[in-house]
Design an enzyme around this catalytic site. Structure first.
Site, short mmCIF file in Angstrom:
data_model
loop_
_atom_site.label_atom_id
_atom_site.label_comp_id
_atom_site.label_asym_id
_atom_site.label_seq_id
_atom_site.Cartn_x
_atom_site.Cartn_y
_atom_site.Cartn_z
N GLY A 205 -4.39 1.12 -2.94
CA GLY A 205 -3.63 2.03 -2.10
C GLY A 205 -4.51 2.50 -0.95
N CYS A 206 -4.34 3.73 -0.57
CA CYS A 206 -5.10 4.31 0.54
C CYS A 206 -6.60 4.19 0.28
CB CYS A 206 -4.71 5.78 0.69
SG CYS A 206 -5.71 6.67 1.89
#
Length: 162
Positions: A8-9
């Site tokens: 993800g991020c």
């Protein structure tokens, strides 16, 4: 040595790796797509096939690749096939990019144990490493440069409660 993880991020998975003894550096970037030198806006908009990825530089005499895979799996939702937390889309899906047969074997075994323990397979892609492009400078060490904004990101994303 190097290890590559998409969780993800990239801002959100950098701190756990940086804090691990034996890790000598963590770099935010992009992996998985075929476009050379992708830009953040294109990756975020799902135009390149890349995932936000961190390169973890480590001393294998001080920390094992196995430990890094465990740390990765502890800091993501390994069963979310649509992204991670509030970040949605293919560029935010989880992946382990292995650089050699040992990394592949270790990651495959860890994912198998997780699947057996939970009763279903993880939604973590296991792919050969094909390249890494460093993200723009403002993405590097974002949590250190912008502690207030980063703290808000962790809370609003749901990662802090994990």
């Amino acid at each position: 040595m190097e290890a590559y993880f998409a969780g993800g991020c990239f801002w959100c998975i950098t701190p756990p790796f940086r804090a691990e003894p034996g890790v000598t550096g963590v770099v935010s970037g992009y992996s998985g797509g075929s476009e050379q030198a992708p830009a953040y806006e294109d990756v975020k908009a799902q135009r390149t096939g890349h995932r936000e990825t961190v390169r973890v530089d480590f001393d294998p005499d001080a920390v094992s690749y196995e430990r890094l895979v465990d740390l990765f799996l502890e800091n993501i939702d390994p069963f979310d096939a649509g992204g991670q937390f509030i970040d949605r889309g293919a560029s935010y899906t989880a992946a382990i990019y292995y650089t050699d047969a040992d990394q592949e074997r270790i990651a495959r075994a860890k994912l198998a144990v997780l699947a057996e323990r939970c009763g279903h397979p993880a939604a973590v892609a296991l792919e050969p490493f094909r390249g890494f492009w460093r993200a723009e400078e403002y993405h590097q060490d974002y949590d250190l440069k912008n502690p207030e904004a980063f703290r808000e990101e962790l809370i609003s994303s749901g990662r802090k409660s994990r």
